[in-house]
Design a protein around this motif. Sequence first.
Motif, PDB file in Angstrom:
ATOM      1  N   ARG A 179      -7.627  -8.562   8.786  1.00  0.00           N
ATOM      2  CA  ARG A 179      -8.064  -7.165   8.765  1.00  0.00           C
ATOM      3  C   ARG A 179      -8.570  -6.733  10.140  1.00  0.00           C
ATOM      4  NH1 ARG A 179     -12.278  -7.445   5.556  1.00  0.00           N
ATOM      5  NH2 ARG A 179     -13.773  -7.241   7.249  1.00  0.00           N
ATOM      6  N   ARG A 194      -4.433  -1.154   5.060  1.00  0.00           N
ATOM      7  CA  ARG A 194      -4.591  -1.490   3.648  1.00  0.00           C
ATOM      8  C   ARG A 194      -3.249  -1.899   3.037  1.00  0.00           C
ATOM      9  NH1 ARG A 194      -8.056  -3.739   1.210  1.00  0.00           N
ATOM     10  NH2 ARG A 194      -6.263  -5.035   0.659  1.00  0.00           N
ATOM     11  N   LEU A 197      -2.466  -5.442   4.146  1.00  0.00           N
ATOM     12  CA  LEU A 197      -3.318  -6.408   3.444  1.00  0.00           C
ATOM     13  C   LEU A 197      -2.832  -6.620   2.009  1.00  0.00           C
ATOM     14  CD1 LEU A 197      -6.802  -5.225   4.731  1.00  0.00           C
ATOM     15  CD2 LEU A 197      -5.711  -7.407   5.270  1.00  0.00           C
ATOM     16  N   SER A 274     -10.346  -7.463   0.707  1.00  0.00           N
ATOM     17  CA  SER A 274     -10.696  -7.248   2.114  1.00  0.00           C
ATOM     18  C   SER A 274     -10.635  -5.762   2.493  1.00  0.00           C
ATOM     19  CB  SER A 274      -9.742  -8.034   3.007  1.00  0.00           C
ATOM     20  OG  SER A 274     -10.069  -7.883   4.347  1.00  0.00           O
TER      21      SER A 274
END
Length: 274
Positions: A179, A194, A197, A274
């Motif tokens: 991240r 995002r 991830l 995360s």
Amino acid sequence: MLLALYHQLEIDMTASTYDAAMVRVFADEGGYTNHPKDPGGPTNWGITLADARMYWKADATPEDVKAMPKAVAALIYREHYAKPIRYDDLPAGFDYSALDAAINSGRARALQWASKALGITSTEIVLIVRSAASVNDKVALIQRYWQMRLSFLHSLRTWSTFGGGWGRRCAQGEAAAVRMWLSVGAELPAPEARKRLDQEANRAKTSAAKAATAGAGSAAGSAAPAHLSVDLSHLGSGGKVATAILVAVLIGAAIYFIRKFIIHNQRAAAYAAS
């Protein structure tokens, strides 16, 4: 005096990931411990008695370590861990990865993993910094690094005692490091970071599913000879030895894939959170 130096170091340490990295380090290391199976002995904020004597008080006692101010630990980490590995010069995310490993397993080992992850033979920090900067896929680099670290930790005799915490630390640390790279290093907008991830979470889920399937197959194979006990009883000594070896191999494979299933499940959860 100490606080003044600490604040000056805050100014000197310019990497934008450092504050977030130290929040994670202190959360993972916690407060005072003196576990009988921990070779570090009395430890506070992750600073062992040996480090306290080397970097703070030459005659420090366990009681001194227990009373150590957090600012002292922060100063030690900046001066004797972050600066020697040139934290500011490493790619975002890879900087935190190396720092956390140095704190948990020692600077020398952290640099060894860095060189292996980079595919170079030298552990000289100047070459590590140069090589890390030239790597195109920083996410893969970070993931290789945490995989090496986890494999090492799993090989330790104390894994049965501390493995649960180490496994979570590595899974969550990897996701946090990725991240950091996506947000700070690659400067992706939040929605794009995002999305990436989530892609990593899905990859980890797929790996976990594959490990579960392989593990189930190995477990079934190891159980099969038990249902053939009558037939196996007529085997000669060589046949029985071969069967025993086969069963042992299948059980070992099942344990291996179960471990992989747990690791990838933890990674998937960490990326998702995360």
